[in-house]
Write an enzyme that holds these catalytic residues in place. Sequence first.
Site, PDB file in Angstrom:
ATOM      1  N   ASN A   1       0.840  -1.203   0.000  1.00 40.05           N
ATOM      2  CA  ASN A   1       0.000   0.000   0.000  1.00 40.05           C
ATOM      3  C   ASN A   1       0.873   1.249   0.000  1.00 40.05           C
ATOM      4  OD1 ASN A   1       0.589  -0.768   2.714  1.00 40.05           O
ATOM      5  ND2 ASN A   1      -1.129   0.391   3.510  1.00 40.05           N
TER       6      ASN A   1
ATOM      7  N   GLU B   1      -3.182  -4.594  -2.963  1.00 39.43           N
ATOM      8  CA  GLU B   1      -3.721  -5.443  -4.035  1.00 39.43           C
ATOM      9  C   GLU B   1      -3.734  -4.683  -5.360  1.00 39.43           C
ATOM     10  OE1 GLU B   1      -4.970  -4.793  -1.078  1.00 39.43           O
ATOM     11  OE2 GLU B   1      -6.213  -6.413  -0.298  1.00 39.43           O
TER      12      GLU B   1
ATOM     13  N   CYS C   1      -4.116   0.693  -2.372  1.00 40.46           N
ATOM     14  CA  CYS C   1      -3.996  -0.546  -1.603  1.00 40.46           C
ATOM     15  C   CYS C   1      -2.934  -1.455  -2.212  1.00 40.46           C
ATOM     16  CB  CYS C   1      -5.318  -1.289  -1.605  1.00 40.46           C
ATOM     17  SG  CYS C   1      -6.620  -0.502  -0.654  1.00 40.46           S
TER      18      CYS C   1
ATOM     19  N   GLU D   1       0.331   5.240   0.549  1.00 40.09           N
ATOM     20  CA  GLU D   1      -0.598   6.290   0.967  1.00 40.09           C
ATOM     21  C   GLU D   1      -0.131   7.655   0.482  1.00 40.09           C
ATOM     22  OE1 GLU D   1      -1.139   5.704   5.212  1.00 40.09           O
ATOM     23  OE2 GLU D   1      -2.315   3.874   4.833  1.00 40.09           O
TER      24      GLU D   1
ATOM     25  N   CYS E   1     -10.795  -2.984  -4.212  1.00 36.10           N
ATOM     26  CA  CYS E   1      -9.830  -4.033  -4.578  1.00 36.10           C
ATOM     27  C   CYS E   1     -10.554  -5.284  -5.077  1.00 36.10           C
ATOM     28  CB  CYS E   1      -8.939  -4.389  -3.395  1.00 36.10           C
ATOM     29  SG  CYS E   1      -7.689  -3.137  -3.100  1.00 36.10           S
TER      30      CYS E   1
ATOM     31  N   CYS F   1     -10.710  -4.503   0.447  1.00 33.81           N
ATOM     32  CA  CYS F   1     -11.779  -3.499   0.396  1.00 33.81           C
ATOM     33  C   CYS F   1     -12.598  -3.691  -0.884  1.00 33.81           C
ATOM     34  CB  CYS F   1     -11.177  -2.088   0.447  1.00 33.81           C
ATOM     35  SG  CYS F   1     -10.419  -1.546  -1.099  1.00 33.81           S
TER      36      CYS F   1
HETATM   37  N1  THU Z   1      -5.295  -1.545   2.673  1.00 29.90           N
HETATM   38  C1  THU Z   1      -4.735  -2.365   1.734  1.00 29.90           C
HETATM   39  O1  THU Z   1      -3.689  -2.049   1.166  1.00 29.90           O
HETATM   40  N2  THU Z   1      -5.360  -3.528   1.444  1.00 29.90           N
HETATM   41  C2  THU Z   1      -6.447  -4.008   2.101  1.00 29.90           C
HETATM   42  O2  THU Z   1      -6.902  -5.100   1.811  1.00 29.90           O
HETATM   43  C3  THU Z   1      -7.075  -3.200   3.173  1.00 29.90           C
HETATM   44  C4  THU Z   1      -6.545  -1.829   3.340  1.00 29.90           C
HETATM   45  C5  THU Z   1      -4.589  -0.314   3.038  1.00 29.90           C
HETATM   46  C6  THU Z   1      -5.217   0.978   2.604  1.00 29.90           C
HETATM   47  C7  THU Z   1      -4.603   1.945   3.602  1.00 29.90           C
HETATM   48  O3  THU Z   1      -3.316   2.335   3.146  1.00 29.90           O
HETATM   49  C8  THU Z   1      -4.432   1.118   4.854  1.00 29.90           C
HETATM   50  O4  THU Z   1      -4.481  -0.232   4.444  1.00 29.90           O
HETATM   51  C9  THU Z   1      -5.492   1.363   5.899  1.00 29.90           C
HETATM   52  O5  THU Z   1      -6.764   1.232   5.377  1.00 29.90           O
END
Ligand code: THU
Length: 134
Positions: A45, A58, A56, A47, A92, A89
Amino acid sequence: MVLVVPEDLLEAASGARENAYAPFSGFKVGAALRTASGLIITGANVENTSYGLSRCAEQSAVTAMVSEGDRSFCEIVICTEADPPVTPCGACRQILLEFSPEADLYTVGLSGAVRHYRVCDLLPDAFALDRHQG
Ligand code: THU
């Protein structure tokens, strides 16, 4: 039934998780998928200070897969520190479904707990443009 996570993908996802950029949530996620051609591709991920631009793990992995020229994967492992393990989420789920509805998805927490799904089971009755065209 005992779930056996593909070890090489778990190791790759765990390594990718180390590379996550998550200064805002503090929640690092790694993903690793095996393409139909046998390549292992990872994502983390990423941000952003403008939160809505965050990506994310994925999504990162699928974007990398397509950039490498592959169009499908047979399995994907997601690695976090959550317990029980997270499920992807909604965004994804749609992105994974686009390429590999039949793929096996394993999500693993650092404690070792595992959940397994088929990608298509995570987004039942999903939108698909071709179903809505004459
Ligand atoms: N996140 C992912 O990368 N994958 C998931 O399956 C759930 C959430 C990330 C998004 C964000 O950077 C952090 O986790 C918190 O939500």
